[in-house]
Design a protein around this motif. Structure first.
Motif, mmCIF file in Angstrom:
data_model
loop_
_atom_site.group_PDB
_atom_site.id
_atom_site.type_symbol
_atom_site.label_atom_id
_atom_site.label_comp_id
_atom_site.label_asym_id
_atom_site.label_seq_id
_atom_site.Cartn_x
_atom_site.Cartn_y
_atom_site.Cartn_z
ATOM 1 N N ILE A 49 0.852 -1.188 0.000
ATOM 2 C CA ILE A 49 0.000 0.000 0.000
ATOM 3 C C ILE A 49 0.886 1.235 0.000
ATOM 4 O O ILE A 49 1.720 1.420 0.889
ATOM 5 N N ILE A 50 0.703 2.069 -1.010
ATOM 6 C CA ILE A 50 1.478 3.300 -1.153
ATOM 7 C C ILE A 50 0.611 4.473 -0.729
ATOM 8 O O ILE A 50 -0.498 4.663 -1.247
ATOM 9 N N THR A 51 1.092 5.254 0.223
ATOM 10 C CA THR A 51 0.372 6.453 0.653
ATOM 11 C C THR A 51 1.089 7.665 0.084
ATOM 12 O O THR A 51 2.287 7.835 0.258
ATOM 13 N N VAL A 52 0.340 8.506 -0.612
ATOM 14 C CA VAL A 52 0.931 9.622 -1.355
ATOM 15 C C VAL A 52 0.825 10.904 -0.527
ATOM 16 O O VAL A 52 -0.210 11.572 -0.519
ATOM 17 N N GLY A 53 1.897 11.224 0.189
ATOM 18 C CA GLY A 53 1.926 12.516 0.848
ATOM 19 C C GLY A 53 2.257 12.481 2.328
ATOM 20 O O GLY A 53 1.927 11.535 3.064
ATOM 21 N N PHE A 54 2.905 13.553 2.754
ATOM 22 C CA PHE A 54 3.324 13.793 4.134
ATOM 23 C C PHE A 54 2.174 13.616 5.121
ATOM 24 O O PHE A 54 2.331 13.046 6.202
ATOM 25 N N LEU A 55 0.994 14.094 4.752
ATOM 26 C CA LEU A 55 -0.121 14.109 5.693
ATOM 27 C C LEU A 55 -0.708 12.730 5.959
ATOM 28 O O LEU A 55 -1.422 12.530 6.938
ATOM 29 N N LEU A 56 -0.411 11.752 5.100
ATOM 30 C CA LEU A 56 -0.912 10.396 5.313
ATOM 31 C C LEU A 56 0.005 9.558 6.194
ATOM 32 O O LEU A 56 -0.357 8.452 6.607
ATOM 33 N N ALA A 57 1.200 10.061 6.489
ATOM 34 C CA ALA A 57 2.203 9.257 7.194
ATOM 35 C C ALA A 57 1.746 8.727 8.546
ATOM 36 O O ALA A 57 1.993 7.552 8.863
ATOM 37 N N PRO A 58 1.088 9.515 9.399
ATOM 38 C CA PRO A 58 0.666 8.955 10.692
ATOM 39 C C PRO A 58 -0.276 7.764 10.559
ATOM 40 O O PRO A 58 -0.122 6.766 11.271
ATOM 41 N N GLU A 59 -1.219 7.853 9.623
ATOM 42 C CA GLU A 59 -2.139 6.734 9.434
ATOM 43 C C GLU A 59 -1.416 5.529 8.823
ATOM 44 O O GLU A 59 -1.720 4.375 9.138
ATOM 45 N N ALA A 60 -0.460 5.819 7.936
ATOM 46 C CA ALA A 60 0.327 4.726 7.351
ATOM 47 C C ALA A 60 1.119 4.001 8.435
ATOM 48 O O ALA A 60 1.205 2.763 8.440
ATOM 49 N N ALA A 61 1.702 4.755 9.357
ATOM 50 C CA ALA A 61 2.485 4.153 10.431
ATOM 51 C C ALA A 61 1.615 3.279 11.330
ATOM 52 O O ALA A 61 1.998 2.163 11.698
ATOM 53 N N THR A 62 0.446 3.786 11.673
ATOM 54 C CA THR A 62 -0.474 3.023 12.524
ATOM 55 C C THR A 62 -0.905 1.737 11.844
ATOM 56 O O THR A 62 -0.916 0.652 12.448
ATOM 57 N N ALA A 63 -1.258 1.851 10.567
ATOM 58 C CA ALA A 63 -1.705 0.671 9.815
ATOM 59 C C ALA A 63 -0.576 -0.343 9.654
ATOM 60 O O ALA A 63 -0.801 -1.560 9.727
ATOM 61 N N ALA A 64 0.640 0.136 9.424
ATOM 62 C CA ALA A 64 1.775 -0.766 9.244
ATOM 63 C C ALA A 64 2.059 -1.558 10.516
ATOM 64 O O ALA A 64 2.352 -2.758 10.463
ATOM 65 N N LYS A 65 1.986 -0.896 11.656
ATOM 66 C CA LYS A 65 2.222 -1.596 12.919
ATOM 67 C C LYS A 65 1.162 -2.655 13.180
ATOM 68 O O LYS A 65 1.446 -3.735 13.703
ATOM 69 N N ALA A 66 -0.072 -2.342 12.799
ATOM 70 C CA ALA A 66 -1.184 -3.267 13.052
ATOM 71 C C ALA A 66 -1.240 -4.399 12.031
ATOM 72 O O ALA A 66 -1.910 -5.406 12.276
ATOM 73 N N ASN A 67 -0.536 -4.228 10.905
ATOM 74 C CA ASN A 67 -0.593 -5.212 9.829
ATOM 75 C C ASN A 67 0.820 -5.529 9.333
ATOM 76 O O ASN A 67 1.213 -5.131 8.233
ATOM 77 N N PRO A 68 1.598 -6.237 10.127
ATOM 78 C CA PRO A 68 3.009 -6.475 9.776
ATOM 79 C C PRO A 68 3.212 -7.294 8.509
ATOM 80 O O PRO A 68 4.305 -7.287 7.945
ATOM 81 N N ASP A 69 2.176 -7.985 8.038
ATOM 82 C CA ASP A 69 2.311 -8.779 6.824
ATOM 83 C C ASP A 69 2.051 -7.969 5.555
ATOM 84 O O ASP A 69 2.234 -8.480 4.446
ATOM 85 N N VAL A 70 1.624 -6.706 5.723
ATOM 86 C CA VAL A 70 1.396 -5.812 4.577
ATOM 87 C C VAL A 70 2.569 -4.849 4.484
ATOM 88 O O VAL A 70 3.024 -4.304 5.490
ATOM 89 N N GLU A 71 3.076 -4.655 3.285
ATOM 90 C CA GLU A 71 4.181 -3.724 3.081
ATOM 91 C C GLU A 71 3.625 -2.353 2.681
ATOM 92 O O GLU A 71 2.650 -2.263 1.927
ATOM 93 N N PHE A 72 4.255 -1.308 3.192
ATOM 94 C CA PHE A 72 3.802 0.054 2.936
ATOM 95 C C PHE A 72 4.931 0.882 2.330
ATOM 96 O O PHE A 72 6.102 0.688 2.654
#
Length: 365
Positions: free
Chosen positions: A105-128
């Protein structure tokens, strides 16, 4: 994540001279087709969430989208994408892609980073992949999760060249800039632009002024939409007798172009992210140049690496040296700029790369 933490982390990265390779590296989501393949790549599903500008912004989001689509074509897969209308949709859009079994999952932009970090921690089998942020939300100076790859770009280096060009071109002695939101990934363009103007002044005993950015604050629209706020911002700068205008923030360049045309004045436009002369020919006649981020190439590379099982969470930093950032050709303005300007820019580029001409930004401090 604090801006100061990002500065420390990225400053250490650049100061150490490390360039990380790309190895391993709203609307309802589009549905993937059945590609019929049985290999690992055909089972790989890359996905993307846009920032509020949308994938047709002819700039930031569009570049990321094009890189993803090219990778999908090369791999024989159909990516899923979802557009965000505003910040309130970021979490839901990311979650929707997780629910659809996206591998990357690619998140486009600085403002999406906090949600990307939260999702990545909760879903270690998904690459971001996080575009434009190092994804350090806990302040420890490290990317929060091993399954997140940051793609960041030192656009101040390329914007330095644009600022130098603007100073060499101006007849009024005033050049302007304004941004969408005062965040590091916007102001980094403005920082480089201002430094480029100042360098031209020092090299040519000039006194060109920058309107709209003083090095820490300036004119911002509060968002990334081509709306009345963007028109008002552009108009306020144009009224100060500038003859070069550099809007930074996706579609807001469209508002700047409309103000320039309505003014009846000979004002040049500078594009951001993409070579806007190519991405939006309707404003091509106004464009002095553009400050480019190679997002399309870096996104394509990281998606294809991940499909092969070579995902690597180490950060990628785009620079002039590795081609991650650059300045576009002068196109229709080739005959309007000084004849030796390109030679000067080539010399400056070499100086930035070898460090003899320092360019300060939040990535290098």
């Amino acid at each position: 994540m604090t801006i100061s933490t990002t500065k420390k982390l990225l400053g250490a990265t650049i100061a150490a001279g490390v360039v990380f390779a790309l190895a391993g590296c709203g609307q309802a989501p589009t549905e993937s087709g059945d590609n019929g393949g049985g290999d690992a790549a055909s089972d790989f599903l890359p996905c993307m969430v846009s920032d509020a500008g949308g994938f047709d912004d002819k700039s930031f989001n569009q570049l990321g989208y094009e890189g993803l689509m090219q990778a999908g074509e090369d791999l024989g897969v159909e990516p899923k994408t979802v557009e965000s209308k505003d910040e309130s949709e970021y979490k839901g859009n990311i979650d929707s892609l997780i629910d659809q079994n996206c591998n990357l999952i690619i998140t486009v932009g600085f403002l999406l980073a906090p949600e990307a970090a939260t999702a990545a921690k909760a879903n270690p089998d998904v690459e971001f992949v996080s575009i434009d942020d190092m994804v350090d939300t806990d302040g420890d100076g490290k990317t929060d999760s091993e399954n997140v790859k940051p793609l960041v770009y030192d656009t101040a280096q390329a914007a330095f060249l644009a600022g130098y060009s603007a100073a060499a071109y101006t007849k009024t002695g005033k050049v302007g800039t304004f941004g969408g939101v005062n965040i590091p990934t916007v102001s980094v363009f403005m920082d480089g632009y201002k430094q480029g103007v100042e360098y031209w002044n020092s090299e040519n005993s000039g006194d060109v002024q920058v309107i709209g950015w003083d090095g820490s604050d300036g004119v911002f629209t509060g968002g990334f939409d081509a709306n009345q706020d963007a028109i008002n911002a552009a108009q306020g700068i144009v009224d100060q007798d500038v003859d070069v205008l550099f809007p930074v923030g996706g579609p807001i360049y469209q508002s700047a172009a409309s103000v320039i045309r309505d003014s009846g004045k000979d004002i040049a436009l500078i594009g951001a992210d993409a070579d806007v002369f190519e991405s939006d020919p309707s404003v091509g006649d106004l464009l002095l140049t553009s400050v480019r981020k190679g997002m399309d190439v870096s996104v394509k590379d990281v998606v294809e690496a991940a499909a092969k099982g070579d995902f690597d969470g180490s950060p990628y930093v785009g620079t002039l040296e590795n081609g991650g950032v650059s300045i576009a050709p002068f196109h229709d303005f080739e005959s309007k700029v000084p004849a030796d300007l390109q030679d000067q820019l080539d010399t400056i580029t070499a100086g930035i790369i070898d460090g003899s001409i320092p360019v300060k930004s939040y990535l290098s401090e």
